[in-house]
Every structure is written in structure tokens, then in C-alpha cells.
Design a protein around this motif. Structure first.
Motif, PDB file in Angstrom:
ATOM      1  N   TYR A 177     -11.517   3.506 -64.489  1.00 49.87           N
ATOM      2  CA  TYR A 177     -12.292   2.764 -63.327  1.00 49.87           C
ATOM      3  C   TYR A 177     -13.350   1.753 -64.092  1.00 49.87           C
ATOM      4  N   PRO A 178     -14.506   1.102 -64.910  1.00 49.64           N
ATOM      5  CA  PRO A 178     -15.127   1.252 -64.822  1.00 49.64           C
ATOM      6  C   PRO A 178     -15.825  -0.124 -64.703  1.00 49.64           C
ATOM      7  N   VAL A 179     -16.278   0.137 -62.868  1.00 49.73           N
ATOM      8  CA  VAL A 179     -16.374  -0.917 -61.894  1.00 49.73           C
ATOM      9  C   VAL A 179     -17.408  -0.220 -61.005  1.00 49.73           C
ATOM     10  N   THR A 180     -18.143  -1.108 -60.221  1.00 48.25           N
ATOM     11  CA  THR A 180     -19.143  -0.033 -59.181  1.00 48.25           C
ATOM     12  C   THR A 180     -18.883   0.376 -58.418  1.00 48.25           C
ATOM     13  N   ASP A 181     -19.156   1.957 -58.133  1.00 51.17           N
ATOM     14  CA  ASP A 181     -18.531   2.586 -56.645  1.00 51.17           C
ATOM     15  C   ASP A 181     -18.236   2.037 -55.607  1.00 51.17           C
ATOM     16  N   PHE A 182     -19.216   0.970 -55.094  1.00 55.04           N
ATOM     17  CA  PHE A 182     -19.495   0.596 -54.133  1.00 55.04           C
ATOM     18  C   PHE A 182     -18.141  -0.391 -54.645  1.00 55.04           C
ATOM     19  N   ILE A 183     -17.225  -1.028 -55.418  1.00 57.22           N
ATOM     20  CA  ILE A 183     -15.701  -1.774 -56.313  1.00 57.22           C
ATOM     21  C   ILE A 183     -15.025  -0.428 -55.396  1.00 57.22           C
ATOM     22  N   LYS A 192     -14.622   2.497 -54.620  1.00 56.19           N
ATOM     23  CA  LYS A 192     -14.411   2.579 -53.181  1.00 56.19           C
ATOM     24  C   LYS A 192     -13.798   1.605 -51.821  1.00 56.19           C
ATOM     25  N   ARG A 193     -13.834   0.640 -51.983  1.00 58.77           N
ATOM     26  CA  ARG A 193     -13.230   0.077 -50.764  1.00 58.77           C
ATOM     27  C   ARG A 193     -11.981  -0.189 -51.921  1.00 58.77           C
ATOM     28  N   GLY A 194     -11.345  -0.161 -52.822  1.00 59.31           N
ATOM     29  CA  GLY A 194      -9.869  -0.500 -52.909  1.00 59.31           C
ATOM     30  C   GLY A 194      -9.322   1.142 -53.173  1.00 59.31           C
ATOM     31  N   ARG A 195     -10.597   1.937 -53.093  1.00 55.31           N
ATOM     32  CA  ARG A 195      -9.464   3.468 -52.922  1.00 55.31           C
ATOM     33  C   ARG A 195      -9.320   3.739 -51.474  1.00 55.31           C
ATOM     34  N   LYS A 196     -10.408   3.006 -50.607  1.00 49.31           N
ATOM     35  CA  LYS A 196     -10.402   3.540 -49.515  1.00 49.31           C
ATOM     36  C   LYS A 196      -8.897   2.610 -48.571  1.00 49.31           C
ATOM     37  N   LYS A 197      -9.233   1.926 -49.307  1.00 53.91           N
ATOM     38  CA  LYS A 197      -7.406   0.483 -48.243  1.00 53.91           C
ATOM     39  C   LYS A 197      -6.378   1.279 -48.975  1.00 53.91           C
ATOM     40  N   PHE A 198      -6.106   2.130 -49.886  1.00 55.19           N
ATOM     41  CA  PHE A 198      -5.028   2.654 -50.594  1.00 55.19           C
ATOM     42  C   PHE A 198      -5.323   3.607 -50.028  1.00 55.19           C
ATOM     43  N   LEU A 199      -5.980   4.400 -49.570  1.00 48.94           N
ATOM     44  CA  LEU A 199      -5.956   6.108 -48.890  1.00 48.94           C
ATOM     45  C   LEU A 199      -5.715   5.498 -46.990  1.00 48.94           C
ATOM     46  N   GLN A 200      -5.867   4.979 -46.386  1.00 51.53           N
ATOM     47  CA  GLN A 200      -5.442   4.323 -45.650  1.00 51.53           C
ATOM     48  C   GLN A 200      -4.460   3.837 -45.378  1.00 51.53           C
ATOM     49  N   GLN A 201      -3.520   3.021 -46.714  1.00 51.82           N
ATOM     50  CA  GLN A 201      -2.238   2.322 -46.751  1.00 51.82           C
ATOM     51  C   GLN A 201      -1.331   4.046 -46.272  1.00 51.82           C
ATOM     52  N   MET A 202      -1.905   4.544 -46.891  1.00 53.39           N
ATOM     53  CA  MET A 202      -1.074   5.802 -46.829  1.00 53.39           C
ATOM     54  C   MET A 202      -1.544   7.145 -45.511  1.00 53.39           C
ATOM     55  N   ALA A 203      -2.634   6.932 -45.259  1.00 52.10           N
ATOM     56  CA  ALA A 203      -2.878   7.293 -43.895  1.00 52.10           C
ATOM     57  C   ALA A 203      -2.424   6.772 -42.907  1.00 52.10           C
ATOM     58  N   GLU A 204      -2.011   6.175 -42.666  1.00 53.02           N
ATOM     59  CA  GLU A 204      -0.750   4.680 -41.724  1.00 53.02           C
ATOM     60  C   GLU A 204       0.200   5.092 -41.098  1.00 53.02           C
ATOM     61  N   ARG A 205       0.823   5.586 -42.506  1.00 54.84           N
ATOM     62  CA  ARG A 205       2.318   5.517 -42.829  1.00 54.84           C
ATOM     63  C   ARG A 205       2.559   6.670 -41.587  1.00 54.84           C
ATOM     64  N   SER A 206       3.562   6.378 -40.788  1.00 53.80           N
ATOM     65  CA  SER A 206       4.477   7.586 -40.383  1.00 53.80           C
ATOM     66  C   SER A 206       5.401   8.919 -41.374  1.00 53.80           C
ATOM     67  N   HIS A 207       5.486   8.184 -42.624  1.00 55.22           N
ATOM     68  CA  HIS A 207       5.770   9.159 -43.761  1.00 55.22           C
ATOM     69  C   HIS A 207       5.110   8.478 -44.828  1.00 55.22           C
ATOM     70  N   ILE A 208       4.908   9.893 -45.849  1.00 59.04           N
ATOM     71  CA  ILE A 208       3.842   9.294 -47.315  1.00 59.04           C
ATOM     72  C   ILE A 208       5.356   9.504 -48.051  1.00 59.04           C
TER      73      ILE A 208
END
Length: 210
Positions: free
Chosen positions: A160-166, A168-184
């Protein structure tokens, strides 16, 4: 199942398409996964998915559909676009060229769309056994040993040739969606083998972003 031309030709022979046409589609896929912009979503990822699929071959209901879904599911990668849908569209186009039956093509499309891990609500039907399996096969990297997981994280970032800020924002959203699942993971085999470590890895990565 593997990425070899011999297996590809064997599976595609059933529809009567010319050998040259079948070879051409295989070459397109190899070129897509060998692009310089690919670091994680490359041929190694596809080969790994086939290896894992072979471990659960007795659970797969339609092996041919799974074969093509794995091959095509990351064939198109475009930042800011629905890459899964684009990959499904590409699969539909190429399988039609190879004379695959419409019902079969639709099954492959459904499997590809089941890899929309961060957008589960977009799926409007109960997942089939094979749709659950391909989702789990694609995500099993999350439950790998820490060193392998960190390598995956590093390689994903390179795509992803984007800034770290952009990023990390997208990556963190994905990770939080995974973390909030009852099962991955959606099947018993993957849940038992990868789930606990996947949650640990995800929490570790989220914490490292803070």
C-alpha cells in the motif's frame, strides 16, 4: 491442488476449451501474482492456501470450485476499490471464456466474495461449508507463529503506497473488526488450530499501533 500448469490443464480440460486458451488464463494469473507490487498477496500466498486446503480436503464439498476460487480470489488488487468483487468479475470473465457452466461460475464467485473478511455484513446469505472454509483458509495466517505473523504484517504494508497514517487507520479498522468477533474462524478445524493465537497476534498488532 497446487499452482502447477499440469493441474490447471487437468481441471480445465472438462469444459472442452482449447489448450492454448487454458494456458493463457493460467499465465495471466501467474503474471498477476508475480507483479512487482505484490508482497503478501502473491503466488506464495496462493500456494500456501492450496497447502492448507489439502489439509482439509475431506471437508471440501466442491474441489473444483475451491480450486478456482483460491486461484482467482486475490487476482485483482486495487487500493480503495472492492478488490474481491473485481477478482470475482475477473474470474467470471475468464471461466466463461473456458466454457465453464454458469452454475459452477456462480459458485466460484460466491466463494471469492466469502473472502471479504472485513465486510461480513455485505454477505446476504448463510455461508456454505465451502465458503466458510475458504474464509478460514485465507485467514489462517492470523494464527501463525509470531515471527511469521510479523513477516505477513510487514509484507502487507509494502503493498500500500500510502502514508503510515492512512494505512494504520485502515489496518486498525480491519484488526478491530476481527478482534470484536466471537470467532475469527468459522469451522471447527481452524477454530481449534488457529483461533487462540490469532486473537493474541491481533491484540499484539493493535497495541503496537498505539
Amino acid at each position: 491442488m497446487d499452482t502447477s500448469l499440469s493441474v490447471w490443464l487437468e481441471v480445465t480440460e472438462q469444459w472442452g476449451a482449447d489448450r492454448a486458451d487454458r494456458v493463457a488464463v493460467h499465465r495471466l494469473l501467474l503474471n498477476a501474482y508475480s507483479a512487482k507490487s505484490r508482497y503478501y498477496h502473491d503466488l506464495t500466498h496462493i500456494e500456501h492456501m492450496f497447502e492448507v486446503a489439502n489439509d482439509v480436503t475431506d471437508q471440501i464439498q466442491d474441489h473444483d470450485a475451491m480450486f478456482f476460487a483460491i486461484w482467482f480470489h486475490d487476482s485483482i488488487q486495487k487500493i480503495g476499490r472492492d478488490s474481491e468483487q473485481l477478482s470475482a468479475d475477473f474470474a467470471e470473465n475468464k471461466l466463461n471464456e473456458l466454457n465453464a457452466p454458469v452454475e459452477f461460475v456462480n459458485k466460484v464467485i460466491a466463494l471469492i466474495l466469502a473472502t471479504k473478511h472485513g465486510h461480513a455484513l455485505n454477505i446476504k446469505h448463510d455461508l456454505s461449508t465451502d465458503e466458510k472454509l475458504i474464509s478460514d483458509i485465507d485467514l489462517c495466517i492470523l494464527g501463525s507463529a509470531r515471527a511469521e505473523y510479523l513477516y505477513y504484517v510487514t509484507e502487507c504494508r509494502k503493498e500500500y503506497p500510502v502514508t503510515d497514517f492512512i494505512y494504520k487507520r485502515g489496518r486498525k479498522k480491519f484488526l478491530q473488526q476481527m478482534a470484536e468477533r466471537s470467532h475469527i474462524f468459522l469451522t471447527g478445524y481452524f477454530n481449534g488450530r488457529f483461533e487462540a493465537l490469532a486473537f493474541e497476534n491481533i491484540k499484539f498488532e493493535i497495541k503496537s499501533m498505539n
